[in-house]
Write an enzyme that holds these catalytic residues in place. Structure first.
Site, PDB file in Angstrom:
ATOM      1  N   ASP A   1       5.349  -0.015  11.862  1.00  0.00           N
ATOM      2  CA  ASP A   1       4.069  -0.620  11.472  1.00  0.00           C
ATOM      3  C   ASP A   1       3.997  -2.107  11.828  1.00  0.00           C
ATOM      4  O   ASP A   1       2.903  -2.675  11.909  1.00  0.00           O
ATOM      5  CB  ASP A   1       3.854  -0.481   9.955  1.00  0.00           C
ATOM      6  CG  ASP A   1       3.664   0.970   9.557  1.00  0.00           C
ATOM      7  OD1 ASP A   1       3.327   1.789  10.425  1.00  0.00           O
ATOM      8  OD2 ASP A   1       3.877   1.287   8.370  1.00  0.00           O
TER       9      ASP A   1
ATOM     10  N   ARG B   1      -8.177  -0.750   4.972  1.00  0.00           N
ATOM     11  CA  ARG B   1      -7.341   0.272   4.354  1.00  0.00           C
ATOM     12  C   ARG B   1      -6.015  -0.322   3.887  1.00  0.00           C
ATOM     13  O   ARG B   1      -5.355   0.240   3.015  1.00  0.00           O
ATOM     14  CB  ARG B   1      -7.055   1.411   5.355  1.00  0.00           C
ATOM     15  CG  ARG B   1      -8.291   2.216   5.717  1.00  0.00           C
ATOM     16  CD  ARG B   1      -7.934   3.436   6.553  1.00  0.00           C
ATOM     17  NE  ARG B   1      -6.668   3.948   6.094  1.00  0.00           N
ATOM     18  CZ  ARG B   1      -5.634   4.234   6.876  1.00  0.00           C
ATOM     19  NH1 ARG B   1      -5.737   4.113   8.174  1.00  0.00           N
ATOM     20  NH2 ARG B   1      -4.518   4.681   6.375  1.00  0.00           N
TER      21      ARG B   1
ATOM     22  N   LYS C   1       0.840  -1.212   0.000  1.00  0.00           N
ATOM     23  CA  LYS C   1       0.000   0.000   0.000  1.00  0.00           C
ATOM     24  C   LYS C   1       0.872   1.258   0.000  1.00  0.00           C
ATOM     25  O   LYS C   1       0.622   2.187  -0.767  1.00  0.00           O
ATOM     26  CB  LYS C   1      -0.890  -0.009   1.267  1.00  0.00           C
ATOM     27  CG  LYS C   1      -1.475   1.347   1.640  1.00  0.00           C
ATOM     28  CD  LYS C   1      -2.319   1.278   2.893  1.00  0.00           C
ATOM     29  CE  LYS C   1      -1.577   1.414   4.190  1.00  0.00           C
ATOM     30  NZ  LYS C   1      -1.182   2.771   4.598  1.00  0.00           N
ATOM     31  N   ASN C   2       1.889   1.264   0.852  1.00  0.00           N
ATOM     32  CA  ASN C   2       2.646   2.504   1.030  1.00  0.00           C
ATOM     33  C   ASN C   2       3.592   2.792  -0.135  1.00  0.00           C
ATOM     34  O   ASN C   2       4.246   3.832  -0.174  1.00  0.00           O
ATOM     35  CB  ASN C   2       3.400   2.477   2.365  1.00  0.00           C
ATOM     36  CG  ASN C   2       2.422   2.570   3.535  1.00  0.00           C
ATOM     37  OD1 ASN C   2       1.257   2.894   3.342  1.00  0.00           O
ATOM     38  ND2 ASN C   2       2.897   2.267   4.740  1.00  0.00           N
TER      39      ASN C   2
ATOM     40  N   CYS D   1      -4.565   7.149   9.959  1.00  0.00           N
ATOM     41  CA  CYS D   1      -4.673   6.496  11.263  1.00  0.00           C
ATOM     42  C   CYS D   1      -4.364   7.469  12.385  1.00  0.00           C
ATOM     43  O   CYS D   1      -3.523   8.362  12.233  1.00  0.00           O
ATOM     44  CB  CYS D   1      -3.680   5.348  11.342  1.00  0.00           C
ATOM     45  SG  CYS D   1      -4.237   3.878  10.512  1.00  0.00           S
TER      46      CYS D   1
ATOM     47  N   ARG E   1       0.135  14.035  13.640  1.00  0.00           N
ATOM     48  CA  ARG E   1       0.898  13.719  12.418  1.00  0.00           C
ATOM     49  C   ARG E   1       0.981  14.976  11.573  1.00  0.00           C
ATOM     50  O   ARG E   1       0.296  15.137  10.576  1.00  0.00           O
ATOM     51  CB  ARG E   1       0.239  12.555  11.667  1.00  0.00           C
ATOM     52  CG  ARG E   1       0.303  11.279  12.476  1.00  0.00           C
ATOM     53  CD  ARG E   1      -0.313  10.117  11.750  1.00  0.00           C
ATOM     54  NE  ARG E   1       0.519   9.628  10.668  1.00  0.00           N
ATOM     55  CZ  ARG E   1       0.169   8.609   9.891  1.00  0.00           C
ATOM     56  NH1 ARG E   1      -0.975   8.013  10.088  1.00  0.00           N
ATOM     57  NH2 ARG E   1       0.965   8.205   8.934  1.00  0.00           N
TER      58      ARG E   1
END
Ligand code: EPU
Length: 417
Positions: A306, A398, A22-23, A116, A121
């Site tokens: 993560d 997600r 995903k990232n 999230c 952030r």
């Protein structure tokens, strides 16, 4: 909204093919906006965050399609430079589009991104870097507007923290430009290297990705390109935890071994046998995991933040006491209260968690507090006696493609309904 229902204590075994990261996919989709032509991106996981990225691209004038993990983006007719608040709030990575729109148009308007809840952030590092690149940045009633004000031949930017997102935004904003940009203290994560590989394949000149010094020579355009997204190292660590807590034997195929070096050595400390043959990892866990003295999350190539929640779920069943120190985010332990509902003994002191392993956890109704925390709840449920109900699974969706189906293929008793 459906829930996940898990009957724990089944031994997991079998082989899974690792999904795309995903990232990596998200910043690359942002980069597709800069391409004057068509982007074909393979190995894209089907996730809500990815669908949100496609909505942003469509809102800016791209023609997008998504079929069997391949996304096609035609960005010849891009006209937009504003992303609405609704779209920005859908995910943190929406901020990547700021750099991409700037490269395409020279000006852009966005709002603060969602994502999230892992503590504050901020995007100060992103905005400061854009100013250094010659953009005037204005913040007004929640909107951030950036406009090119000066074109500089050479820019040197030193990040005060190697932010993944800020490094990506600098690369995106400067890959098509008249400048030469040097980034010091850049993030070194594999997702940065993948973004640079994509841009270079499209005709860009980004050098040094994967090191802390990245040099970008702006080019006049990016052209049509086809690319494969790298596999998701955090999802790999999720299957590794599933093997650890169920005494399982799981093969994960399609890995890039060097992306998993820190994760593999930590899982070996848990007592599991972890072997890698080409691009396949096998993790066999035939006894209760061992506690680990201290694990610290850190930037790549260290143990990824993560993967922390997934590891902590495994440590909750370990023999002995373990300590996990979170060094990246202020507030990464929200999910711990949910694990405690299953009987886990975890104490949190700011950025430090002390995990006293228990031989038994019991099924409970728990909620997903965030993406990786939700996945940690699934891991704990797989190892608990009785049934667990996991709610708020939109967080998990997600980042994980069909998590219930994939775990079922490994013999887990898990359904989504
Ligand atoms: N930070 C600032 N100011 C900034 C940017 C970051 O203070 O302008 C701070 C953050 O608050 C945080 C730290 O720096 O405490 C790290 O943030 P970074 O910018 O490196 O992270 P990110 O780009 O927001 C990406 C991943 C995260 C992953 C982190 C760290 C994406 C879409 N997200 O976030 O992934 O945890 O890097 O590796 O790439 C996830 O996938 O579950 C996830 C949260």
């Amino acid at each position: 909204m459906p829930n996940l229902y898990v009957s724990g204590m089944e031994r997991l075994s079998g082989k899974v093919k690792l999904q795309g990261a995903k990232n990596s996919a998200l910043p690359i989709l942002a980069a597709s906006l800069i391409v004057r032509g068509t982007t074909i991106l393979h190995n894209c996981p089907d996730l809500t965050d990815l669908r949100a990225a496609l909505k942003i691209l469509t809102s800016l004038g791209c023609d997008c399609s998504f079929c069997e993990n391949t996304v096609t983006v035609d960005s010849r007719n891009v006209t937009g430079e504003i992303i609405s608040e609704d779209l920005m709030r859908e995910m943190r990575s929406s901020i990547m589009f700021l750099g991409a729109i700037l490269a395409r148009n020279g000006s852009a308007t966005v709002t603060a991104p969602g994502g999230c809840e892992l503590g504050p952030r901020p995007i100060d590092i992103h905005l400061k870097a854009l100013e250094e690149l010659g953009y005037a940045v204005e913040e007004n009633e929640g909107y951030i507007t950036c406009k090119k004000s000066v074109t500089k031949d050479k820019v040197e930017i030193s990040l005060n923290f190697p932010s993944v997102g800020a490094t990506e935004n600098i690369i995106l904003a400067s890959c098509v430009s008249k400048s030469r940009v040097i980034v010091h203290n850049a993030a070194k994560e594999p997702e940065i290297t993948d973004l640079a590989a994509f841009i270079n394949r499209a005709g860009g000149k980004v050098y040094g990705a994967g090191t802390d010094r990245i040099e970008i020579f702006g080019v006049s355009r990016l052209s049509s390109v086809e690319h494969n997204v790298i596999p998701d190292r955090i999802v790999a660590s999720t299957f590794m935890s599933a093997s650890v807590v169920t005494g399982g034997d799981i093969c994960v195929s399609g890995i890039i071994p060097e992306h998993l070096t820190a994760i593999c050595s930590t899982y070996r400390e848990l007592g599991s046998s972890v072997t890698i043959d080409n691009n396949e990892l096998r993790i066999v866990s035939d006894s209760r995991p061992l506690g680990i003295d201290t694990v610290r999350s850190s930037v790549y190539p260290g143990f990824p933040t993560d993967a922390g929640p997934l590891l902590i779920s495994a440590l909750a069943k370990a023999e002995g006491t373990s300590v996990f120190v979170e060094t990246i985010f202020d507030n990464r332990f929200n999910y711990v209260d949910e694990l405690k509902r299953m009987g886990a003994d975890i104490k949190v002191y700011g950025r430090l968690a002390v995990i006293n392993g228990k031989s038994r956890l019991s099924g409970a109704k728990v909620k997903c507090t965030d993406l990786r925390g939700g996945a940690a709840a699934v891991i704990a449920a797989l190892s608990a006696e009785g049934e667990s109900v996991i709610t708020d699974i939109h967080h998990i969706e997600r980042g994980y493609e069909n998590i219930s189906g994939v775990l079922r293929s490994l013999n887990a008793k898990i359904i989504k309904e």
